[in-house]
Scaffold this motif. Structure first.
Motif, PDB file in Angstrom:
ATOM      1  N   GLU A  61      -8.462  -2.162  -3.808  1.00 47.26           N
ATOM      2  CA  GLU A  61      -7.662  -2.813  -5.117  1.00 47.26           C
ATOM      3  C   GLU A  61      -6.952  -3.632  -4.982  1.00 47.26           C
ATOM      4  N   ILE A  62      -7.293  -4.793  -3.558  1.00 47.10           N
ATOM      5  CA  ILE A  62      -6.471  -5.871  -3.757  1.00 47.10           C
ATOM      6  C   ILE A  62      -7.021  -6.857  -3.550  1.00 47.10           C
ATOM      7  N   PRO A  63      -7.553  -8.383  -4.542  1.00 44.98           N
ATOM      8  CA  PRO A  63      -8.589  -9.107  -4.150  1.00 44.98           C
ATOM      9  C   PRO A  63      -7.800  -9.849  -3.202  1.00 44.98           C
ATOM     10  N   ASN A  64      -8.788 -10.670  -2.973  1.00 45.68           N
ATOM     11  CA  ASN A  64      -8.566 -11.727  -1.530  1.00 45.68           C
ATOM     12  C   ASN A  64      -8.408 -12.943  -1.706  1.00 45.68           C
ATOM     13  N   ASP A  65      -7.301 -13.162  -2.341  1.00 45.28           N
ATOM     14  CA  ASP A  65      -5.925 -14.440  -2.734  1.00 45.28           C
ATOM     15  C   ASP A  65      -5.453 -14.771  -1.353  1.00 45.28           C
ATOM     16  N   GLY A  66      -5.747 -14.045  -0.649  1.00 46.98           N
ATOM     17  CA  GLY A  66      -4.604 -14.273   0.780  1.00 46.98           C
ATOM     18  C   GLY A  66      -3.326 -14.228   0.347  1.00 46.98           C
ATOM     19  N   GLN A  67      -2.059 -13.371  -0.276  1.00 52.79           N
ATOM     20  CA  GLN A  67      -0.970 -12.760  -0.716  1.00 52.79           C
ATOM     21  C   GLN A  67      -0.925 -11.765   0.433  1.00 52.79           C
ATOM     22  N   PRO A  68       0.300 -11.968   0.944  1.00 53.19           N
ATOM     23  CA  PRO A  68       0.201 -10.335   1.993  1.00 53.19           C
ATOM     24  C   PRO A  68       0.131  -9.262   1.268  1.00 53.19           C
ATOM     25  N   VAL A  69      -0.124  -8.683   2.180  1.00 53.51           N
ATOM     26  CA  VAL A  69      -0.070  -6.643   1.473  1.00 53.51           C
ATOM     27  C   VAL A  69       0.830  -5.973   2.700  1.00 53.51           C
ATOM     28  N   VAL A  70       1.668  -5.114   2.568  1.00 53.60           N
ATOM     29  CA  VAL A  70       2.594  -4.679   2.740  1.00 53.60           C
ATOM     30  C   VAL A  70       2.363  -3.155   3.468  1.00 53.60           C
ATOM     31  N   PHE A  71       2.013  -2.533   4.743  1.00 52.05           N
ATOM     32  CA  PHE A  71       1.631  -1.319   4.914  1.00 52.05           C
ATOM     33  C   PHE A  71       3.576  -0.219   4.592  1.00 52.05           C
ATOM     34  N   SER A  72       3.860   0.464   3.908  1.00 48.77           N
ATOM     35  CA  SER A  72       4.605   1.374   3.505  1.00 48.77           C
ATOM     36  C   SER A  72       5.210   1.426   4.808  1.00 48.77           C
ATOM     37  N   ALA A  73       6.797   2.267   5.080  1.00 45.30           N
ATOM     38  CA  ALA A  73       7.243   2.858   5.994  1.00 45.30           C
ATOM     39  C   ALA A  73       6.764   3.744   6.932  1.00 45.30           C
ATOM     40  N   HIS A  74       6.111   4.990   5.889  1.00 49.98           N
ATOM     41  CA  HIS A  74       5.719   6.378   6.418  1.00 49.98           C
ATOM     42  C   HIS A  74       4.973   5.940   7.549  1.00 49.98           C
ATOM     43  N   GLY A  75       3.852   4.596   7.267  1.00 53.77           N
ATOM     44  CA  GLY A  75       2.951   4.151   8.680  1.00 53.77           C
ATOM     45  C   GLY A  75       1.593   4.657   8.493  1.00 53.77           C
ATOM     46  N   VAL A  76       0.864   4.392   8.670  1.00 50.07           N
ATOM     47  CA  VAL A  76      -0.998   3.980   7.809  1.00 50.07           C
ATOM     48  C   VAL A  76      -1.626   4.413   9.598  1.00 50.07           C
ATOM     49  N   PRO A  77      -2.418   5.118   9.254  1.00 49.41           N
ATOM     50  CA  PRO A  77      -4.118   4.924  10.171  1.00 49.41           C
ATOM     51  C   PRO A  77      -4.613   4.385  10.575  1.00 49.41           C
ATOM     52  N   LYS A  78      -4.858   3.837  11.481  1.00 54.11           N
ATOM     53  CA  LYS A  78      -5.338   3.039  12.794  1.00 54.11           C
ATOM     54  C   LYS A  78      -6.585   2.203  11.409  1.00 54.11           C
ATOM     55  N   LEU A  89       1.767  -7.323   6.688  1.00 52.66           N
ATOM     56  CA  LEU A  89       3.271  -6.983   7.241  1.00 52.66           C
ATOM     57  C   LEU A  89       3.499  -5.342   7.317  1.00 52.66           C
ATOM     58  N   ASP A  90       3.552  -4.765   8.663  1.00 56.93           N
ATOM     59  CA  ASP A  90       3.840  -3.682   9.020  1.00 56.93           C
ATOM     60  C   ASP A  90       5.320  -3.003   8.670  1.00 56.93           C
ATOM     61  N   ARG A 141       1.163  -1.443   0.138  1.00 62.91           N
ATOM     62  CA  ARG A 141       0.284  -0.096  -0.419  1.00 62.91           C
ATOM     63  C   ARG A 141       0.694   0.842  -0.659  1.00 62.91           C
ATOM     64  N   HIS A 142       0.593   2.109  -1.106  1.00 65.13           N
ATOM     65  CA  HIS A 142       1.359   3.182  -1.354  1.00 65.13           C
ATOM     66  C   HIS A 142       3.517   2.592  -1.205  1.00 65.13           C
ATOM     67  N   GLU A 143       4.233   3.651  -2.028  1.00 57.30           N
ATOM     68  CA  GLU A 143       4.998   3.138  -2.169  1.00 57.30           C
ATOM     69  C   GLU A 143       6.062   3.204  -0.983  1.00 57.30           C
ATOM     70  N   ILE A 144       6.428   1.992  -1.303  1.00 56.27           N
ATOM     71  CA  ILE A 144       7.129   1.533   0.405  1.00 56.27           C
ATOM     72  C   ILE A 144       8.165   2.182   1.069  1.00 56.27           C
ATOM     73  N   VAL A 145       8.984   2.996   0.096  1.00 61.25           N
ATOM     74  CA  VAL A 145       9.754   4.131   0.277  1.00 61.25           C
ATOM     75  C   VAL A 145       9.479   5.453  -0.748  1.00 61.25           C
ATOM     76  N   HIS A 146       9.956   6.593  -0.739  1.00 61.30           N
ATOM     77  CA  HIS A 146       9.952   7.337  -1.847  1.00 61.30           C
ATOM     78  C   HIS A 146      10.986   8.139  -2.338  1.00 61.30           C
ATOM     79  N   ASN A 147      10.724   6.237  -3.378  1.00 59.13           N
ATOM     80  CA  ASN A 147      12.028   6.091  -4.775  1.00 59.13           C
ATOM     81  C   ASN A 147      11.527   5.521  -5.970  1.00 59.13           C
ATOM     82  N   ARG A 148      11.933   6.263  -6.442  1.00 60.46           N
ATOM     83  CA  ARG A 148      10.844   5.570  -7.836  1.00 60.46           C
ATOM     84  C   ARG A 148      12.424   3.888  -8.437  1.00 60.46           C
TER      85      ARG A 148
END
Length: 320
Positions: free
Chosen positions: A68-85, A99-100, A42-49
């Motif tokens: 935007e993510i299907p329910n296929d059981g694959q992991p989703v990673v939240f970016s280094a910047h942090g996310v709202p609760k 994975l945070d 979710r979002h750029e993992i870090v700000h670098n293309r």
């Protein structure tokens, strides 16, 4: 063949990847190794293309929102910047495996915010509107619990609730000098405002700015390798400009450097934002070598030995 002119290059140390960025990238890479592609981010993992595109080639899929993510059981990673609760809450509702990758120093600010809120303090957050880290930090608390202050002008005019004690926290990637000015104004206006127990601006941001301040008076031009949406990289350009460097420019890749801007320069400084890998600094040096003979000197203001652990779900595979 005419001899190339000599260009003295001062390399800033530290520069480039910090421990939080390194950890975030490893989380995506280890998730790909363990669970296979795709791994959603979710979002750029870090700000670098460059980093984002390298991970895409390995099978990472970057999205803006969880829907935007299907329910296929694959992991989703939240970016280094942090996310709202609300984001992990939604992931749990959908029974997603997530994975945070939030930088632990950003998580520290989140815990500070919760601590102040538990003591019924209204929180002033010093930071930049719409930056993902600010959105994530404000999203740790209910709406209205945090007031954002972006600059000294806002610090002079902000009117927080008068029926509660105040506290302030800051975004981790701000200009050290700018933030000090804002804090001085807030503390002058609100003498009882509670401050962080320890500086919120992260060690990597502070060290990279200190290296630029050390180099800038010695050179006629400073090159910052980084991305325009990277807060810490933008701050490095600003710091260089204030520290008497005649020219300060940002480039994302070596090929982006217009050698015409280096004409007439004999001493140049190079640094890199905390989300820019060293290979991009090497690209800039290779670009300069097309026209100059380089004499390289590294100016080191601090040694960084910080390492952040991977999440428990990945630690075993990484050590293997």
């Amino acid at each position: 063949m005419a001899e190339k002119p000599l260009l003295h290059v001062f390399l800033a140390g530290p520069r480039g990847f910090c421990a939080g960025v390194d950890r975030a990238i490893k989380i995506v890479e280890e998730a790909l190794k363990r669970y296979g592609a795709p791994v959603y981010v979710r979002h750029e993992i870090v700000h670098n293309r460059f980093v984002v595109e390298a991970l895409e080639r390995q099978g990472a899929v970057f999205v803006e929102e969880l829907d935007e993510i299907p329910n296929d059981g694959q992991p989703v990673v939240f970016s280094a910047h942090g996310v709202p609760k609300s984001i992990p809450a939604e992931a749990e509702r959908r029974e997603m495996f997530f994975l945070d990758a939030t930088c632990p120093l950003v998580s520290k600010v989140h815990r500070e915010a919760e601590h102040h809120f538990s003591r019924d303090r209204h929180l002033i957050l010093i930071g930049h509107a719409r930056h993902p880290e600010v959105i994530g930090t404000m999203g740790q608390l209910p709406p209205g619990a945090v007031t954002l202050v972006e600059d000294e002008e806002q610090a002079r005019t902000v009117e927080p609730p008068s029926d509660r004690p105040l506290a302030f926290i800051t975004q981790t990637t701000l200009s050290v000098d700018d933030t000090a000015g804002i804090v001085n104004i807030l503390q002058s206006r609100f003498p009882q405002i509670a401050a962080p127990a320890k500086e919120d601006i992260c060690y990597a941001t502070t060290n990279r700015q200190a290296a630029v301040k050390e180099i800038a008076p010695k050179v006629e031009m400073m090159i910052v390798v980084g991305a325009p949406n990277s807060s810490n990289s933008v701050r490095l350009v600003e710091v260089a400009g204030r520290a008497s460097t005649a020219k300060a420019v940002m480039v994302q890749r070596g090929r982006d450097l217009d050698l015409a801007t280096v004409e007439g320069v004999s001493r140049i400084g190079i640094t890199a934002g905390a989300s820019a890998p060293e290979v991009l600094v090497e690209e800039v040096l290779a670009r300069l070598r097309e026209r100059y003979t380089l004499e390289i000197e590294e100016i080191v203001v601090a040694e960084e030995k910080v390492i952040f652990k991977l999440p428990a779900a990945l630690a075993a595979s990484a050590s293997a």
